[in-house]
Scaffold this active site. Structure first.
Site, PDB file in Angstrom:
ATOM      1  N   ASP A  81       0.760  -1.263  -0.065  1.00  0.00           N
ATOM      2  CA  ASP A  81      -0.134   0.040   0.079  1.00  0.00           C
ATOM      3  C   ASP A  81       1.043   1.208  -0.020  1.00  0.00           C
ATOM      4  O   ASP A  81       0.523   2.430   0.442  1.00  0.00           O
ATOM      5  CB  ASP A  81      -0.867  -0.004   1.129  1.00  0.00           C
ATOM      6  N   GLY A  97       0.388   1.413  -7.348  1.00  0.00           N
ATOM      7  CA  GLY A  97      -0.538   1.501  -8.292  1.00  0.00           C
ATOM      8  C   GLY A  97      -0.350   2.888  -9.096  1.00  0.00           C
ATOM      9  O   GLY A  97      -0.361   3.107 -10.157  1.00  0.00           O
ATOM     10  N   HIS A 107      -4.586  -1.910  -5.894  1.00  0.00           N
ATOM     11  CA  HIS A 107      -3.979  -0.771  -6.380  1.00  0.00           C
ATOM     12  C   HIS A 107      -5.014   0.441  -6.874  1.00  0.00           C
ATOM     13  O   HIS A 107      -5.627   0.146  -7.775  1.00  0.00           O
ATOM     14  CB  HIS A 107      -3.062  -1.264  -7.654  1.00  0.00           C
TER      15      HIS A 107
END
Ligand code: GDP
Ligand code: IMO
Ligand code: MG
Length: 453
Positions: free
Chosen positions: A24, A28, A52
Site C-alpha cells: 500500500d 498503483g 492498487h
C-alpha cells in the site's frame, strides 16, 4: 511521454516498480504514471490480495489482479505465471472498471487458479491456540493456493481446458478437505461445493473472460518479443505487496506467500533476470501495515497513538481490498536499509508527503521521526541497524529515533522537487542517504498528475 517516462530512457527499456515497505505504498499510482510510457505491463506475483488505487479525471479505480496498464489504450497487460487468479473475481474486477479499461489483458496459462475451497481454508486457518488471528490475511485464498501449487496439486489456468480437469480438481478437493480437517474446520457441504460444480463455475468464468477479450497465452514470449533490440518496446513490471511482506524476505510469519521483491520478477514472468533493466522502489513517507502482530511492527510502537490516528484519518489509511484500518508508524530505518539492499533499487519514489504536510497544519506535531535501530532487551547488545528475516521482531524494542522538522506548506500542486519546502527537501535527502539511492520522484496527492520530479 509521462512525467516518469525518463525512467525508460537510454538502455533502460524495462522498469520494475517494487513495494519497499509492507504494501500500500502507492505502487498503483506510480505504476499508472509509468504505464503511460509502456507498451506492456506485467504482474509477476500475488493476486486479488492486492489493491492498487489509481485516480484520474475525477474517478478512483482499484485493481486487484490487473496490471494498471489497463487504464492506457494500446497497452498489453500480462498476469504472469507467478500470479494466483480468482477467475470469477477477475470477471467482476474487469466489469467494475467499465470504460476506464482500455488496454488488452493476457493471462498466462501457467498462473495458478484460486478455488472457493482455497478461500475457505484461508478464512478458517488463520488462528492461534487462543483463537487469535495470526497473520490477518486478506482471506482471498492466496496462501492455500500457493501451498497447493508447491504441493503440485493445484490447477493452472490452462489446465481448465484439459479433458482430465475434473479428475485434477477432485485431487485438489481431497487436498483442500484434508487441510480443512487438519485445521478442525467444519466442512459445510454448501460451502465446500463438489468438484464438478467448481469446474462448471471456473469454465463459465473463463468463457466470460474471453467475452471480455481476455487472452490465455504465455506471457514470456510477449515480454521477450517486446524487449528485442529491433522492437524496442517498453515493459513495466508492477509489483504487488511489498518487500517486508515477502515470503522469504519479510518478517515471517506475518507475510504473504509470494516474492514481491525484485528477485521474484524473473521467476514470476518466466524470463531471464537480465531482462529487468531498472528497479524503482515505492515508499510512503511514513509506514503502514494491515494485519500482522502489533508487537512485531516496531516502527508503529515508536509512534504516539494520537499521531498514528491523525495520520490514519488524514491519509485515509484503510485497506483498498478489505477496508481494514492500517497500523501506522514512522519510517523504519532498519527495514528501509534492508529493502534497499535486497532489491538494489536504482531509485525510490516517496509518496504521501502531502499527508505529513496536512499533519503539520492540523495538529501540533512539529517533527517527523525516523526509527534508526531496533534494540534487544539484553542490555549491552549492539543496536540492530538493518532488518533480517530471522530476527524475532516481537522480542525486540524500538531503539533510537531521529527527528526532523515537519513541513506545513501546501505541496499538492508542487510539480518540481526543487520547489519543495526546505524541511521536505532535507527529509528526502536523508531518505536518499539512508537507502543509498536517488529519490526519483515525490508523490504529492492521489491523482495521476500529483507528482513532482
Ligand atoms: P498500492 O497497493 O501500493 O497500490 O497502494 P494503495 O492503492 O493500496 O494505497 C495507496 C493509497 O494512497 C490510495 O488510496 C492512493 O490513492 C493514495 N495515494 C497514493 N499516492 C498518494 C500521495 O502521494 N498522496 C496521497 N494523499 N494519497 C496517495
Ligand atoms: P498491495 O499490493 C498490504 C498482507 C495481509 C496479511 C499478509 C498476508 O495492495 O500493496 P495474504 O492475503 O496475502 O495471504 O495476506 O499480507 N497483505 C497486504 N498488505 N497491501 C497488500 O497488497 C497486501 N497483500 C497482502 O494484510 O497481513
Ligand atoms: Mg494496496
Amino acid at each position: 511521454m509521462s512525467r516518469l517516462g525518463h525512467l525508460f530512457e537510454g538502455p533502460h527499456r524495462s522498469c520494475a516498480v517494487v513495494g519497499v515497505q509492507w504494501g500500500d505504498e502507492g505502487k498503483g499510482k506510480i505504476a499508472d504514471i509509468l504505464a503511460d510510457s509502456a507498451d506492456v505491463v506485467a504482474r509477476w506475483q500475488g493476486g486479488p490480495n492486492a489493491g492498487h488505487t489509481v485516480c484520474f479525471d475525477g474517478g478512483e479505480y482499484v485493481t486487484h489482479h490487473l496490471p494498471v496498464g489497463v487504464f492506457h489504450a494500446e497497452t498489453t497487460n500480462v498476469i504472469g505465471c507467478g500470479c494466483v487468479v480468482d477467475l470469477e473475481a477477475l470477471v467482476e474486477e474487469i466489469e467494475s472498471l467499465g470504460p476506464a479499461k482500455q488496454g488488452s489483458i493476457v493471462i498466462d496459462p501457467n498462473a495458478t487458479v484460486i478455488t472457493p475451497w482455497h478461500r475457505l481454508i484461508d478464512a478458517g486457518h488463520d488462528e492461534d491456540e487462543e483463537g487469535e488471528d495470526i497473520v490477518g490475511t486478506t482471506n482471498r485464498g492466496i496462501g492455500p493456493t500457493y501451498a497447493s501449487r508447491a504441493s503440485r496439486v493445484a490447477l493452472r489456468v490452462g489446465d481448465l481446458m484439459r479433458d482430465d480437469a475434473g479428475l485434477m480438481l477432485e485431487r485438489l478437493f481431497d487436498w483442500c478437505v484434508s487441510r480443512a480437517r487438519a485445521d478442525d474446520m467444519t466442512l459445510d457441504p454448501d460451502a465446500f461445493v463438489p468438484p464438478s460444480d467448481v469446474l462448471r463455475h471456473l469454465r463459465g468464468a473463463l468463457d466470460e473472460l474471453k467475452d471480455h477479450d481476455v487472452r490465455i497465452e504465455p506471457g514470456a514470449p510477449i515480454l521477450e518479443a517486446s524487449l528485442r533490440t529491433d522492437v524496442a518496446d517498453r515493459v513495466l513490471f508492477e509489483g504487488a505487496q511489498g518487500t517486508m511482506l515477502g515470503l522469504r524476505a519479510g518478517n515471517y510469519p506475518y507475510v504473504t506467500s509470494s516474492t514481491p521483491t525484485a528477485a521474484g520478477i524473473a521467476a514470476g514472468c518466466n524470463i531471464s533476470p537480465g531482462r529487468v533493466d531498472r528497479t524503482i522502489g515505492v515508499m510512503k513517507a511514513y509506514t503502514t501495515r494491515v494485519g500482522g502482530s502489533d508487537e512485531a511492527f516496531l516502527c508503529g510502537r515508536a509512534m504516539d497513538d494520537y499521531v498514528a490516528e491523525q495520520i490514519r484519518d488524514i491519509g485515509g489509511e484503510y485497506g483498498a481490498t478489505t477496508g481494514r484500518p492500517r497500523k501506522v508508524g514512522w519510517l523504519d530505518g532498519p527495514a528501509l536499509r534492508y529493502a534497499a539492499r535486497v532489491n538494489g533499487f536504482d531509485g525510490v519514489v516517496v509518496t504521501k508527503v502531502d499527508v505529513l504536510a496536512e499533519l503539520g497544519r492540523q495538529t501540533d506535531v512539529e517533527h517527523v521521526d525516523f526509527l534508526d535501530d531496533y534494540r534487544s532487551n539484553d542490555a549491552g547488545e549492539e543496536p540492530i541497524c538493518t532488518f533480517e528475516p530471522t530476527l524475532d521482531a516481537e522480542a525486540l524494542t524500538p531503539g533510537s529515533t531521529r527527528s526532523s522538522p515537519i513541513w506545513t506548506e501546501e505541496v499538492r500542486t508542487m510539480r518540481r522537487r526543487d520547489r519543495a519546502p526546505e524541511p521536505l527537501r532535507a527529509f528526502l535527502d536523508f531518505v536518499a542517504e539512508q537507502m543509498e539511492t536517488d529519490v526519483a520522484a515525490v508523490s504529492v496527492g492521489p491523482d495521476r498528475e500529483a507528482i513532482a520530479t
